[in-house]
Design a protein around this motif. Structure first.
Motif, PDB file in Angstrom:
ATOM      1  N   ALA A  69      25.496  46.660 -19.352  1.00  0.00           N
ATOM      2  CA  ALA A  69      24.414  45.901 -18.720  1.00  0.00           C
ATOM      3  C   ALA A  69      25.032  44.569 -18.301  1.00  0.00           C
ATOM      4  O   ALA A  69      25.769  43.949 -19.063  1.00  0.00           O
ATOM      5  CB  ALA A  69      23.261  45.666 -19.688  1.00  0.00           C
ATOM      6  N   ARG A  70      24.762  44.180 -17.080  1.00  0.00           N
ATOM      7  CA  ARG A  70      25.302  42.914 -16.560  1.00  0.00           C
ATOM      8  C   ARG A  70      24.139  41.996 -16.239  1.00  0.00           C
ATOM      9  O   ARG A  70      23.206  42.394 -15.543  1.00  0.00           O
ATOM     10  CB  ARG A  70      26.134  43.178 -15.312  1.00  0.00           C
ATOM     11  CG  ARG A  70      27.376  44.002 -15.588  1.00  0.00           C
ATOM     12  CD  ARG A  70      27.887  44.648 -14.296  1.00  0.00           C
ATOM     13  NE  ARG A  70      28.885  45.656 -14.577  1.00  0.00           N
ATOM     14  CZ  ARG A  70      28.616  46.933 -14.838  1.00  0.00           C
ATOM     15  NH1 ARG A  70      27.376  47.356 -14.862  1.00  0.00           N
ATOM     16  NH2 ARG A  70      29.582  47.783 -15.078  1.00  0.00           N
ATOM     17  N   PHE A 101      18.674  38.339 -13.194  1.00  0.00           N
ATOM     18  CA  PHE A 101      18.756  39.720 -12.730  1.00  0.00           C
ATOM     19  C   PHE A 101      19.682  40.469 -13.676  1.00  0.00           C
ATOM     20  O   PHE A 101      20.823  40.064 -13.889  1.00  0.00           O
ATOM     21  CB  PHE A 101      19.290  39.802 -11.299  1.00  0.00           C
ATOM     22  CG  PHE A 101      19.453  41.211 -10.819  1.00  0.00           C
ATOM     23  CD1 PHE A 101      18.340  41.970 -10.491  1.00  0.00           C
ATOM     24  CD2 PHE A 101      20.703  41.780 -10.726  1.00  0.00           C
ATOM     25  CE1 PHE A 101      18.480  43.279 -10.067  1.00  0.00           C
ATOM     26  CE2 PHE A 101      20.857  43.090 -10.304  1.00  0.00           C
ATOM     27  CZ  PHE A 101      19.737  43.836  -9.969  1.00  0.00           C
ATOM     28  N   ASN A 154      21.385  44.204 -14.422  1.00  0.00           N
ATOM     29  CA  ASN A 154      21.709  45.499 -13.830  1.00  0.00           C
ATOM     30  C   ASN A 154      22.209  46.415 -14.944  1.00  0.00           C
ATOM     31  O   ASN A 154      23.215  46.123 -15.590  1.00  0.00           O
ATOM     32  CB  ASN A 154      22.769  45.319 -12.749  1.00  0.00           C
ATOM     33  CG  ASN A 154      22.983  46.566 -11.955  1.00  0.00           C
ATOM     34  OD1 ASN A 154      22.146  47.455 -11.924  1.00  0.00           O
ATOM     35  ND2 ASN A 154      24.120  46.637 -11.300  1.00  0.00           N
ATOM     36  N   ASP A 209      23.511  50.166 -16.473  1.00  0.00           N
ATOM     37  CA  ASP A 209      24.082  51.472 -16.180  1.00  0.00           C
ATOM     38  C   ASP A 209      23.126  52.515 -16.748  1.00  0.00           C
ATOM     39  O   ASP A 209      23.356  53.106 -17.799  1.00  0.00           O
ATOM     40  CB  ASP A 209      25.464  51.621 -16.815  1.00  0.00           C
ATOM     41  CG  ASP A 209      26.529  50.820 -16.115  1.00  0.00           C
ATOM     42  OD1 ASP A 209      26.257  50.317 -15.007  1.00  0.00           O
ATOM     43  OD2 ASP A 209      27.633  50.686 -16.675  1.00  0.00           O
ATOM     44  N   ILE A 224      14.843  43.470 -14.270  1.00  0.00           N
ATOM     45  CA  ILE A 224      15.796  44.407 -14.860  1.00  0.00           C
ATOM     46  C   ILE A 224      15.767  45.677 -14.016  1.00  0.00           C
ATOM     47  O   ILE A 224      14.711  46.233 -13.748  1.00  0.00           O
ATOM     48  CB  ILE A 224      15.451  44.713 -16.329  1.00  0.00           C
ATOM     49  CG1 ILE A 224      15.468  43.413 -17.151  1.00  0.00           C
ATOM     50  CG2 ILE A 224      16.430  45.729 -16.900  1.00  0.00           C
ATOM     51  CD1 ILE A 224      15.094  43.595 -18.602  1.00  0.00           C
ATOM     52  N   SER A 225      16.952  46.112 -13.599  1.00  0.00           N
ATOM     53  CA  SER A 225      17.055  47.253 -12.700  1.00  0.00           C
ATOM     54  C   SER A 225      18.173  48.183 -13.167  1.00  0.00           C
ATOM     55  O   SER A 225      19.157  47.745 -13.744  1.00  0.00           O
ATOM     56  CB  SER A 225      17.358  46.753 -11.283  1.00  0.00           C
ATOM     57  OG  SER A 225      17.515  47.834 -10.409  1.00  0.00           O
ATOM     58  N   GLY A 226      18.012  49.469 -12.886  1.00  0.00           N
ATOM     59  CA  GLY A 226      19.059  50.441 -13.185  1.00  0.00           C
ATOM     60  C   GLY A 226      19.804  50.817 -11.922  1.00  0.00           C
ATOM     61  O   GLY A 226      19.276  50.718 -10.815  1.00  0.00           O
ATOM     62  N   ILE A 227      21.044  51.255 -12.082  1.00  0.00           N
ATOM     63  CA  ILE A 227      21.841  51.650 -10.929  1.00  0.00           C
ATOM     64  C   ILE A 227      21.477  53.053 -10.443  1.00  0.00           C
ATOM     65  O   ILE A 227      21.951  53.502  -9.429  1.00  0.00           O
ATOM     66  CB  ILE A 227      23.351  51.589 -11.231  1.00  0.00           C
ATOM     67  CG1 ILE A 227      23.727  52.572 -12.339  1.00  0.00           C
ATOM     68  CG2 ILE A 227      23.781  50.184 -11.574  1.00  0.00           C
ATOM     69  CD1 ILE A 227      25.212  52.760 -12.517  1.00  0.00           C
TER      70      ILE A 227
END
Length: 82
Positions: A11-12, A28, A30, A32, A63-66
């Motif tokens: 997680a970044r 933000f 991101n 995995d 928060i978002s996933g790839i």
């Protein structure tokens, strides 16, 4: 037989703020992962509030996933997704 980790999951987090307005931030994150649900975001914000008070809220944290199907799941807390 297999052992160890084939591919690590990360997680970044990126925090954007202006030097003159450090109290006004946007975060933000991101992951995995396939996706991140609202409940995950709510839990993260609750944990942040214990340390940082109201600095991080629903208004400035995303928060978002790839969108990968190769990482663990079952953490969205929604029956239809999990």
């Amino acid at each position: 037989n297999t052992a160890g980790i084939h591919t690590r999951v990360y997680a970044r987090a990126f925090i954007f703020a202006e030097a003159n307005h450090l109290d006004q931030r946007v975060v933000f994150v991101n992951l995995d992962a396939c996706m991140a649900g609202q409940l995950v975001t709510s839990h993260v914000i609750s944990k942040l509030a214990k340390t940082y008070g109201r600095l991080y809220t629903e208004q400035n944290v995303a928060i978002s996933g790839i969108h990968t199907h190769s990482t663990p799941g079952g953490f969205l807390e929604y029956v239809l997704y999990d």
